[in-house]
Write a protein that holds these residues in place. Structure first.
Motif: not given
Length: 383
Positions: A68-74, A59-60
């Motif tokens: 920067g991979y996004g919310l799904k990755n988090a 999310m950074v």
């Protein structure tokens, strides 16, 4: 409020949420799970190692040390960890939630100096937003209050339980400022002058989470340690709330997956009697697939439309995740029967972890209240 906009990058097609995470979990988390649960061992080394391979950076923005991979990755990272240990998965969520707030701060110095440390796991940190979230929907009063003073704010009050913190850890808190609408979000460190950390409670399932009571006595918060000022709060809350809550779904998805696997293993020897139980492995597995699909889909939507209102859908999915976690853990315990009562057995630990997922803010009753307020137009938000 001008902030860096996070532009998620496509994830590589892989069974792993991050390259190397499965091996890291196998070698540096699995051998410690029983001690984390029963002896309160804090998995600090694992967290640092996870951060080094990008486990807190989804999310950074890359320019701030993230992936920067996004919310799904988090969510997937939290899910992978929680499949083995929800206590540690909760710590991963806390670290990612800390990073998410800092990513959205208008404070350039915080994004430049502290955010990369959190994103890379060089420094560890948590989020003390439970009380603030509940105060915003009139569940309880805000426990931290502040007065404007020259150069910043003076803060007093006590938060009973904040997790993933310590003397060298960072965490952010929501504070009610006298005569100003909206909350001030501040970033503090465990060693901050005037702040005292006390470990005055012990927990089932969550004893290894470095959870402390935080007492603020005339704590000075300089403007350069402010994540969001009261005048920015409405916009900040709108921008951060959905992702902050949806990330918690990783805990539930990981736990339910582990419960399904336990049920299947039990059925190899006891399927002839387990078939009389209410919830069968295939039924829970189908519900897991549906919950995961809905969660990932919403995560992609939040990334694609960050300024849109995703609040109701997020609350509903998070509620369903809590309810499914309780059902899955209960069924896994019944499938294993007497074996599940053994000290160190995963089944009884999963029951305790499931209750945590259902109780941690926002708890089931909190989620149902917010959904009721939205659906009836009776919002009681006080900030």
């Amino acid at each position: 409020m001008q902030v860096e906009m996070l532009k998620p990058e496509p994830e590589a097609e892989s069974a792993e949420s991050l390259p190397g995470i499965n091996e890291l979990i196998r070698t540096h988390l699995c051998p410690h799970v029983v001690n984390i649960d029963l002896k309160g061992e804090y998995p600090g080394e694992f967290l640092h190692r996870l951060g080094a391979i990008g486990g807190f950076g989804a999310m950074v923005a890359p320019q701030s040390g993230g992936t920067g991979y996004g919310l799904k990755n988090a969510i997937r990272v939290i899910e992978d960890v929680s499949r083995e240990c929800v206590s540690t998965g909760f710590l991963v969520w806390a670290q990612q939630a800390c990073a998410w707030y800092l990513q959205n701060s208008s404070n350039l110095s915080i994004r430049r100096d502290v955010l990369p440390l959190i994103a890379k796991g060089t420094a560890l940190g948590g989020t003390g937003q439970s009380n603030a979230m509940k105060s915003c929907v009139a569940i309880e009063d805000n426990r931290l209050t502040a007065q404007r003073v020259e150069g910043g704010y003076q803060v007093n009050g006590t938060l009973p339980w904040v997790s993933n913190i310590g003397i060298d850890h960072y965490f952010h808190v929501g504070i009610d400022v006298a005569n100003e609408p909206g909350l001030m979000i501040a970033l503090v460190k465990g060693s901050h002058p005037g702040l005292t950390l006390n470990q005055n409670a012990h927990f089932i399932a969550m004893e290894g989470t470095n959870t402390f009571a935080c007492h603020f006595k005339d704590v000075f918060i300089a403007n350069d340690a402010v994540v969001s000022h009261p005048s920015e709060f409405v916009q900040f809350r709108s921008r951060t709330k959905a992702a902050f809550i949806l990330m918690q779904m990783g805990m539930g998805l990981g736990l339910v997956d582990a419960c399904v696997n336990m049920m299947k293993r039990s059925n190899k020897t006891h399927g002839h009697v387990n078939r009389f139980l209410d919830d069968q492995a295939e039924d829970v597995e189908t519900a897991l697939f549906e919950a995961r699909t809905a969660c990932y889909r919403l995560a992609d939507k939040i990334d694609a439309m960050p300024e849109a209102n995703h609040e109701r859908e997020t609350l509903a999915i998070r509620l369903a995740g809590s309810e499914l976690a309780l059902k899955a853990a209960n069924s896994a315990m019944l499938h294993l029967g007497a074996k599940g009562y053994l000290v160190g057995n995963a089944a009884q630990r999963r029951v305790r972890e499931a209750y945590f997922i259902a109780i941690v803010t926002p708890a089931i009753k909190h989620l149902r209240k917010e959904l009721h307020d939205i659906d009836t137009g009776s919002c009681t938000c006080s900030a």
